[in-house]
Design an enzyme around this catalytic site. Structure first.
Site, PDB file in Angstrom:
ATOM      1  N   GLU A 169       7.034 -46.397 -17.839  1.00 33.32           N
ATOM      2  CA  GLU A 169       7.507 -46.843 -19.150  1.00 33.32           C
ATOM      3  C   GLU A 169       7.076 -45.935 -20.301  1.00 33.32           C
ATOM      4  OE1 GLU A 169       6.354 -50.962 -19.533  1.00 33.32           O
ATOM      5  OE2 GLU A 169       7.756 -51.612 -18.008  1.00 33.32           O
ATOM      6  N   GLU A 354      10.415 -52.969 -11.756  1.00 34.78           N
ATOM      7  CA  GLU A 354       9.772 -54.158 -12.339  1.00 34.78           C
ATOM      8  C   GLU A 354      10.845 -55.093 -12.861  1.00 34.78           C
ATOM      9  OE1 GLU A 354       6.754 -53.713 -15.384  1.00 34.78           O
ATOM     10  OE2 GLU A 354       5.894 -52.006 -14.323  1.00 34.78           O
TER      11      GLU A 354
END
Ligand code: IFM
Length: 445
Positions: A169, A354
């Site tokens: 991320e 995720e």
């Protein structure tokens, strides 16, 4: 609408079902010679983290990892996405800590012994304090130190891991942490942001270059995506929503696949970018073996004439929300999986690395019933299945997270786990969602 029942047989053969965690959130940074990271100091500064909680003990996974791997295996999962902490492997950012690297060696062997594919992530946010002191991601030199770390850990584990993601991320690493000040190092500075937005990608590229040089296969990166919609049809709201899409969703994928940054975002960040950043784009845009997609929610945006660039504000939507206050919007996952394959990566394998939700789960009489998480999980699996039918080359899905854990600035309050953790006793209790997933993934039908 009822959620359709799904099982592993609704997905293509070889599809990987897994669960994900990250080092600082579960291991316990007080153990095993781990060095200080910027999360230790950020959390020790009043006002940054709920109750100033930190990852010193977390879930004590450092000691309890065999039982945690047993939980993954008993859930019929095929893979485990974990991260190897930079500050554990290199406490001062330079020299290897043998105890740290031995820990990951045992962990990977433990996965293999249980038939779990190890999906490793190199940077899930614990910047060694020694490097944070020198400017962290605002400093170009950190990118080279990251390549050193990547090489050191890969020399030890690379023969056994199924895949390596360089960074988790980058939007959170750069924007959330340097522009919004919500994660460590807690800056609100556009110059540091522009540098971090570029340097985190340069670090990714240098690590890929280094690992390719070692002959390491299956290299990728994990990007997060947030569905952006204008709050109204007003062209100004549409323009800022598109700008947000550029900042969050296009900046990183465009750099990696096209060696460019979205021009609307450069309108704001351009004056603050590191000198000659253009020269780094070929390193950043090297070919990858797969792309990781993290997806949680959507946001609605409106133009805010009173604020400086990017002059936008969030407008609350009306969908049901999770404990984080995030709207539940499975269509967004289908949107990104199909859009990424159509517009950016073609047939490159995509993994949902995720997806999950926080819920205020209660342990009652030794059980936790989290039907809302079961619905969340199966509706996002259904969105993934639809995306595959629509042509996206999705090869796996990892639920976030195996365990309730340290949710960064939210401390231990927000529970994302398939498994409940009592943070006083550290007792693990699989929730009803864990059992539902284990049933869906049974291999004997
Ligand atoms: O807990 C985080 C994780 O570390 C990164 N992705 C989002 C999760 C939930 O906020």
């Amino acid at each position: 609408m009822p959620i359709p029942p799904l099982s592993r047989f609704d997905f293509p053969p070889g599809f990987v079902f897994g669960a994900a965690t990250a080092a600082y959130q579960i291991e316990g940074s007080a153990f095993g010679g781990c060095g200080p990271s910027h999360w230790d100091t950020f959390s020790a500064t009043p006002g940054n983290v709920v109750r100033a909680e930190n990852g010193a003990r977390a879930c004590d996974h450092y000691h309890q990892w065999p039982a945690d791997l047993d939980l993954l295996q008993a859930a019929n999962l095929d893979g485990y996405r974990f991260s190897t902490s930079w500050s554990r492997v290199m406490p001062d950012g330079v020299k290897v800590n043998p105890e740290g690297i031995d820990f990951y060696d045992r962990l990977v062997d433990g996965m293999l012994a249980r038939g779990l594919k190890p999906f490793q992530t190199l940077y899930h946010w614990e910047m060694p304090s020694a490097l944070a002191d020198k400017g962290g991601w605002a400093n170009r030199d950190t990118c080279h130190r990251f390549a050193d770390f990547s090489e050191a850990i890969t020399r030890r584990l690379g023969d056994r891991v199924a895949s390596i993601a360089t960074v988790n991320e980058p939007w959170c690493v750069a924007w959330l942490s340097h522009f919004m000040g919500i994660h460590a190092p807690g800056l609100r500075d556009i110059r540091a942001t522009a540098r971090a937005m570029h340097h985190i990608l340069l670090a990714h590229g240098l690590a890929v270059e280094r690992l390719r040089g070692l002959g390491q296969p299956n290299l990728g990166i994990v990007l997060n995506f947030d569905h952006a919609s204008p709050a109204t049809n007003n062209p100004k709201d549409q323009a800022v929503s598109d700008l947000w899409d550029g900042i969050f969703n296009r900046w990183f994928i465009e750099a990696i696949t096209r060696q460019t940054y979205p021009s609307a975002v450069l309108d704001g960040l351009g004056p603050h970018m590191p000198e000659n950043w253009q020269d780094d784009m070929p390193i950043i845009g090297q070919k990858l073996d797969w792309l990781g997609v993290n997806y949680y929610t959507r946001h609605l945006h409106a133009h805010d004439a009173t604020a400086p660039w990017p002059s936008l504000k969030d407008v609350p939507g009306t969908l049901p929300r999770t404990q984080m206050g995030w709207e539940i919007y499975p269509e967004g996952l289908h949107h990104f999986l199909t859009r990424l394959s159509r517009d950016y990566v073609g047939d490159l394998p995509i993994y949902v690395t995720e997806n999950g939700m926080a819920n205020a789960d209660q342990l009652q009489d030794g059980t936790v019933t989290d039907a809302v998480r079961e619905d969340f999980l199966f509706s996002h699996l259904a969105a993934t299945k639809r995306a595959i039918a629509d042509g996206a080359n999705v090869k796996g899905f990892f639920y976030w997270s195996l365990l309730d854990n340290y949710e960064w600035a939210e401390g231990y309050e927000k529970r994302f786990g398939l498994v409940h953790v009592d943070f006083d006793t550290l007792v693990r209790t699989p929730k009803s969602s864990y059992h539902a997933l284990a049933r869906a993934l049974a291999r004997n039908e």
